[in-house]
Scaffold this motif. Structure first.
Motif, PDB file in Angstrom:
ATOM      1  N   GLN A  51       0.785  -1.190  -0.176  1.00  0.00           N
ATOM      2  CA  GLN A  51      -0.005  -0.122  -0.011  1.00  0.00           C
ATOM      3  C   GLN A  51       1.001   1.373   0.048  1.00  0.00           C
ATOM      4  N   VAL A  52       1.769   1.262   0.849  1.00  0.00           N
ATOM      5  CA  VAL A  52       2.852   2.534   1.059  1.00  0.00           C
ATOM      6  C   VAL A  52       3.592   2.655  -0.454  1.00  0.00           C
ATOM      7  N   SER A  53       3.865   1.563  -0.996  1.00  0.00           N
ATOM      8  CA  SER A  53       4.593   1.649  -2.142  1.00  0.00           C
ATOM      9  C   SER A  53       3.763   2.259  -3.488  1.00  0.00           C
ATOM     10  N   SER A  54       2.382   1.673  -3.250  1.00  0.00           N
ATOM     11  CA  SER A  54       1.315   2.244  -4.334  1.00  0.00           C
ATOM     12  C   SER A  54       1.155   4.049  -4.204  1.00  0.00           C
ATOM     13  N   ASP A  55       0.884   4.175  -2.853  1.00  0.00           N
ATOM     14  CA  ASP A  55       0.810   5.767  -2.402  1.00  0.00           C
ATOM     15  C   ASP A  55       1.827   6.613  -2.642  1.00  0.00           C
ATOM     16  N   LEU A  56       3.047   6.203  -2.467  1.00  0.00           N
ATOM     17  CA  LEU A  56       4.115   6.835  -2.802  1.00  0.00           C
ATOM     18  C   LEU A  56       4.737   6.988  -4.142  1.00  0.00           C
ATOM     19  N   GLY A  57       4.020   6.056  -5.126  1.00  0.00           N
ATOM     20  CA  GLY A  57       4.542   5.970  -6.344  1.00  0.00           C
ATOM     21  C   GLY A  57       5.870   5.183  -6.538  1.00  0.00           C
ATOM     22  N   TRP A  58       6.279   4.324  -5.848  1.00  0.00           N
ATOM     23  CA  TRP A  58       7.426   3.624  -5.911  1.00  0.00           C
ATOM     24  C   TRP A  58       6.991   2.516  -7.042  1.00  0.00           C
ATOM     25  N   ILE A  59       5.591   2.054  -7.081  1.00  0.00           N
ATOM     26  CA  ILE A  59       5.211   1.170  -8.070  1.00  0.00           C
ATOM     27  C   ILE A  59       4.045   1.723  -8.820  1.00  0.00           C
ATOM     28  N   ASP A  60       4.029   1.422 -10.108  1.00  0.00           N
ATOM     29  CA  ASP A  60       2.681   1.991 -10.817  1.00  0.00           C
ATOM     30  C   ASP A  60       1.632   1.518 -10.351  1.00  0.00           C
ATOM     31  N   ARG A  61       0.751   2.203  -9.966  1.00  0.00           N
ATOM     32  CA  ARG A  61      -0.699   1.872  -9.366  1.00  0.00           C
ATOM     33  C   ARG A  61      -1.487   1.028 -10.342  1.00  0.00           C
ATOM     34  N   SER A  65      -1.869  -1.952  -8.725  1.00  0.00           N
ATOM     35  CA  SER A  65      -3.156  -1.857  -7.689  1.00  0.00           C
ATOM     36  C   SER A  65      -2.502  -1.415  -6.652  1.00  0.00           C
ATOM     37  N   SER A  66      -3.420  -1.739  -5.393  1.00  0.00           N
ATOM     38  CA  SER A  66      -3.114  -1.502  -4.214  1.00  0.00           C
ATOM     39  C   SER A  66      -4.221  -2.261  -3.352  1.00  0.00           C
ATOM     40  N   PRO A  67      -3.865  -2.916  -2.309  1.00  0.00           N
ATOM     41  CA  PRO A  67      -4.972  -3.406  -1.331  1.00  0.00           C
ATOM     42  C   PRO A  67      -5.959  -2.615  -1.075  1.00  0.00           C
ATOM     43  N   ILE A  68      -5.951  -1.223  -0.936  1.00  0.00           N
ATOM     44  CA  ILE A  68      -7.250  -0.528  -0.640  1.00  0.00           C
ATOM     45  C   ILE A  68      -8.022  -0.622  -1.864  1.00  0.00           C
ATOM     46  N   ALA A  69      -7.689  -0.359  -3.173  1.00  0.00           N
ATOM     47  CA  ALA A  69      -8.389  -0.605  -4.320  1.00  0.00           C
ATOM     48  C   ALA A  69      -9.051  -1.845  -4.751  1.00  0.00           C
ATOM     49  N   ILE A  70      -7.997  -2.857  -4.276  1.00  0.00           N
ATOM     50  CA  ILE A  70      -8.723  -4.141  -4.327  1.00  0.00           C
ATOM     51  C   ILE A  70      -9.765  -4.440  -3.634  1.00  0.00           C
ATOM     52  N   ALA A  71      -9.702  -4.117  -2.125  1.00  0.00           N
ATOM     53  CA  ALA A  71     -10.758  -4.450  -1.291  1.00  0.00           C
ATOM     54  C   ALA A  71     -12.058  -3.533  -1.615  1.00  0.00           C
ATOM     55  N   GLN A  72     -11.843  -2.489  -2.280  1.00  0.00           N
ATOM     56  CA  GLN A  72     -12.814  -1.612  -2.754  1.00  0.00           C
ATOM     57  C   GLN A  72     -13.821  -2.166  -3.733  1.00  0.00           C
ATOM     58  N   LEU A  73     -13.008  -2.591  -4.770  1.00  0.00           N
ATOM     59  CA  LEU A  73     -13.529  -3.538  -5.806  1.00  0.00           C
ATOM     60  C   LEU A  73     -14.192  -4.930  -5.405  1.00  0.00           C
ATOM     61  N   PHE A  74     -13.620  -5.457  -4.438  1.00  0.00           N
ATOM     62  CA  PHE A  74     -14.134  -6.650  -3.744  1.00  0.00           C
ATOM     63  C   PHE A  74     -15.583  -6.291  -3.112  1.00  0.00           C
ATOM     64  N   TRP A  75     -15.691  -5.290  -2.344  1.00  0.00           N
ATOM     65  CA  TRP A  75     -16.888  -5.035  -1.780  1.00  0.00           C
ATOM     66  C   TRP A  75     -18.089  -4.307  -2.733  1.00  0.00           C
ATOM     67  N   HIS A  76     -17.522  -3.770  -3.814  1.00  0.00           N
ATOM     68  CA  HIS A  76     -18.478  -3.458  -4.854  1.00  0.00           C
ATOM     69  C   HIS A  76     -18.995  -4.475  -5.560  1.00  0.00           C
ATOM     70  N   ASP A  77     -18.269  -5.575  -5.830  1.00  0.00           N
ATOM     71  CA  ASP A  77     -18.834  -6.855  -6.734  1.00  0.00           C
ATOM     72  C   ASP A  77     -19.522  -7.644  -5.664  1.00  0.00           C
ATOM     73  N   ILE A  78     -19.302  -7.750  -4.297  1.00  0.00           N
ATOM     74  CA  ILE A  78     -19.999  -8.379  -3.408  1.00  0.00           C
ATOM     75  C   ILE A  78     -21.442  -8.168  -3.317  1.00  0.00           C
ATOM     76  N   LYS A  79     -21.437  -6.722  -3.210  1.00  0.00           N
ATOM     77  CA  LYS A  79     -22.970  -6.082  -2.979  1.00  0.00           C
ATOM     78  C   LYS A  79     -23.724  -6.322  -4.315  1.00  0.00           C
ATOM     79  N   ASP A  80     -23.185  -6.245  -5.318  1.00  0.00           N
ATOM     80  CA  ASP A  80     -24.085  -6.670  -6.818  1.00  0.00           C
ATOM     81  C   ASP A  80     -24.172  -8.257  -6.973  1.00  0.00           C
TER      82      ASP A  80
END
Length: 274
Positions: A51-61, A65-80
């Motif tokens: 997550q820190v590497s993604s936020d600070l730009g050490w890796i290309d998001r 991606s990042s753990p938070i983005a994946i968790a948000q996608l998981f929650w969105h897909d679970i709801k529908d």
């Protein structure tokens, strides 16, 4: 919950131990706790670093991606409910493939044990088919059966069945000959030797092969979903890579890892019970 009687018996057992034995058991318990929490800390550290590497730009998001983005996608897909549908399809196909691998392997290995000459005839073909990359068979299976669940299940079966037959038969063939001789001396039939000695004596091997083949069935199903699926986690991985939704790809891979860990834990529990 333990009964008072079982607690009392445990206390008696502990009291009967020497100080050295108690220290050894305490050391073993502490070591297990150390390993458990070390795994947890390593996992948490990896997630935080990602997550820190993604936020600070050490890796290309975009690519990682990042753990938070994946968790948000998981929650969105679970709801529908769309993600649950894909997970269910993959689990169903993997379960059917696994059960068919085990059933067909046991039947074939048993038949070969009763008729060893047939095993010698088929062994070279089984070795070749087991060594063949199964992804090479998938396009041919699609041409034969078209796209759909049957094709995916057959892909899942093809990955594990040949090796399972060979390993299971070899285990049957290496059963203690003295026990078999005893059954024969007492007037037992070959069927009784198999049911009383060969099969029960190879249950640990059977469980070990099950651990391997549940993973192989999952791999085969994912390969089938890559090529012939319209639902399932394999389909999500291919679709996500084609439209550059790499969050979806990584999420599907994470779910596959969780499924594999869960199935392996269940088989470990079954092995301990047996």
């Amino acid at each position: 919950m333990k009964t008072p009687k079982s607690k009392y018996e445990n206390n008696l057992n502990m009291a009967a131990l020497t100080p050295g034995q108690k220290n050894f058991l305490r050391h073993q318990k502490l070591q297990k706790l150390y390993i458990f929490w070390s795994r947890i800390l390593l996992f948490v550290a990896f997630i935080m670093l990602w997550q820190v590497s993604s936020d600070l730009g050490w890796i290309d998001r975009f690519y990682f991606s990042s753990p938070i983005a994946i968790a948000q996608l998981f929650w969105h897909d679970i709801k529908d409910m769309s993600l649950l549908s894909h997970i269910g399809i993959t689990l169903l196909e993997s379960g059917i493939s696994f059960l068919l691998i085990i059933a067909l392997s046991v039947l074939t290995a048993t038949f070969f044990w009763f008729y060893p000459s047939l095993e010698k005839m088929f062994e070279p073909f089984l070795i070749v088919l087991n060594s063949l990359p199964k992804s090479a068979l998938a396009p041919l299976i699609i041409v034969w059966l078209g796209t759909g669940t049957r094709t995916i299940i057959l892909c899942g079966i093809s990955v594990g069945i040949f090796g399972c037959i060979l390993n299971l038969y070899q285990s049957f063939a290496q059963t203690d000959p003295e026990r078999l001789k005893l059954i024969e001396t007492l007037g037992g039939t070959k069927l009784q030797a198999f049911t009383k000695v060969v099969f029960p004596g190879n249950i640990p091997t059977f469980i070990s092969l099950s651990k391997v083949n549940i993973g192989l069935a999952l791999v085969g199903v994912i390969i089938g979903e890559f090529l012939a699926g319209r639902k399932g986690l394999g389909y999500l991985i291919i679709y996500g890579s084609q439209v550059f939704k790499l969050d979806m790809v990584i999420l599907s891979i994470v779910i596959l890892c969780i499924i594999a860990m869960g199935i392996y834990a269940l088989l470990n529990l079954l092995e301990k019970k047996i």
